[in-house]
Design a protein around this motif. Sequence first.
Motif, PDB file in Angstrom:
ATOM      1  N   ARG A  48      40.084  -6.280  20.401  1.00  0.00           N
ATOM      2  CA  ARG A  48      38.814  -5.576  20.608  1.00  0.00           C
ATOM      3  C   ARG A  48      38.863  -4.730  21.877  1.00  0.00           C
ATOM      4  N   ARG A  49      39.440  -5.283  22.937  1.00  0.00           N
ATOM      5  CA  ARG A  49      39.563  -4.518  24.186  1.00  0.00           C
ATOM      6  C   ARG A  49      40.477  -3.312  24.011  1.00  0.00           C
ATOM      7  N   GLN A  50      41.566  -3.487  23.263  1.00  0.00           N
ATOM      8  CA  GLN A  50      42.473  -2.378  23.009  1.00  0.00           C
ATOM      9  C   GLN A  50      41.776  -1.277  22.230  1.00  0.00           C
ATOM     10  N   LYS A  51      40.981  -1.656  21.240  1.00  0.00           N
ATOM     11  CA  LYS A  51      40.256  -0.662  20.450  1.00  0.00           C
ATOM     12  C   LYS A  51      39.251   0.087  21.318  1.00  0.00           C
ATOM     13  N   GLN A  52      38.592  -0.617  22.240  1.00  0.00           N
ATOM     14  CA  GLN A  52      37.664   0.040  23.150  1.00  0.00           C
ATOM     15  C   GLN A  52      38.398   1.029  24.043  1.00  0.00           C
ATOM     16  N   ALA A  53      39.567   0.638  24.532  1.00  0.00           N
ATOM     17  CA  ALA A  53      40.350   1.536  25.380  1.00  0.00           C
ATOM     18  C   ALA A  53      40.806   2.752  24.588  1.00  0.00           C
ATOM     19  N   ALA A  54      41.234   2.533  23.351  1.00  0.00           N
ATOM     20  CA  ALA A  54      41.663   3.645  22.512  1.00  0.00           C
ATOM     21  C   ALA A  54      40.500   4.591  22.247  1.00  0.00           C
ATOM     22  N   ALA A  55      39.319   4.048  22.012  1.00  0.00           N
ATOM     23  CA  ALA A  55      38.140   4.887  21.788  1.00  0.00           C
ATOM     24  C   ALA A  55      37.823   5.699  23.038  1.00  0.00           C
ATOM     25  N   ALA A  56      37.992   5.091  24.194  1.00  0.00           N
ATOM     26  CA  ALA A  56      37.737   5.807  25.442  1.00  0.00           C
ATOM     27  C   ALA A  56      38.744   6.936  25.627  1.00  0.00           C
ATOM     28  N   VAL A  57      39.999   6.684  25.301  1.00  0.00           N
ATOM     29  CA  VAL A  57      41.034   7.706  25.421  1.00  0.00           C
ATOM     30  C   VAL A  57      40.749   8.856  24.463  1.00  0.00           C
ATOM     31  N   VAL A  58      40.372   8.547  23.232  1.00  0.00           N
ATOM     32  CA  VAL A  58      40.042   9.597  22.265  1.00  0.00           C
ATOM     33  C   VAL A  58      38.868  10.415  22.773  1.00  0.00           C
ATOM     34  N   GLN A  59      37.877   9.747  23.330  1.00  0.00           N
ATOM     35  CA  GLN A  59      36.710  10.449  23.862  1.00  0.00           C
ATOM     36  C   GLN A  59      37.120  11.396  24.982  1.00  0.00           C
ATOM     37  N   ILE A  60      38.064  10.971  25.816  1.00  0.00           N
ATOM     38  CA  ILE A  60      38.522  11.806  26.923  1.00  0.00           C
ATOM     39  C   ILE A  60      39.272  13.020  26.393  1.00  0.00           C
ATOM     40  N   GLN A  61      40.159  12.793  25.432  1.00  0.00           N
ATOM     41  CA  GLN A  61      41.030  13.856  24.946  1.00  0.00           C
ATOM     42  C   GLN A  61      40.327  14.809  23.989  1.00  0.00           C
ATOM     43  N   GLN A  62      39.387  14.308  23.177  1.00  0.00           N
ATOM     44  CA  GLN A  62      38.737  15.146  22.180  1.00  0.00           C
ATOM     45  C   GLN A  62      37.246  14.859  22.129  1.00  0.00           C
TER      46      GLN A  62
END
Length: 155
Positions: free
Chosen positions: A31-45
């Motif tokens: 769950r934490r990894q998915k949150q981090a991935a969502a944050a990265v996607v938000q930053i990049q796109q």
Amino acid sequence: MMESVWFWLVLAGVIILALAAYAGYLLLALRRQKQAAAAVVQIQQPEAAPASQSLDAVESVKVLARCFIDGQVGASEAALRIAVLLDQPQVPAAVVAQGQVFRDVAAALAHIPTHQQWRELSREQRDQFRAEMDSIEENSKAQMLEAAQRLGASA
């Protein structure tokens, strides 16, 4: 004979509880990894993420800070990503001040090539840059951990 059966039943129960606890731990980590991935996607796109699913900049800082503390994101990557988020206009000045070390580390890393430029470097050049990154990380890691703890708890 009956005592032997109880022994095996208790042992089986303990094993099942241990496996269930481990599965819960893995689920939390995922769950934490998915949150981090969502944050990265938000930053990049940011324009590609639907408004209902997007994380705001402060929440993204919080997630990345926790991921850095947990060792899911390296110090250089955390510094670069958090620095970008801290530069967003909606981030309160107090949060920016708490994360200033990430901005400082990102500034120190700014001259290091990324993406395609990194791949085009020779092995020796990449090794030199890695050594420089390691040195910067080592000199700032304690301050970054303190800042990440503050950001993760209060951002």
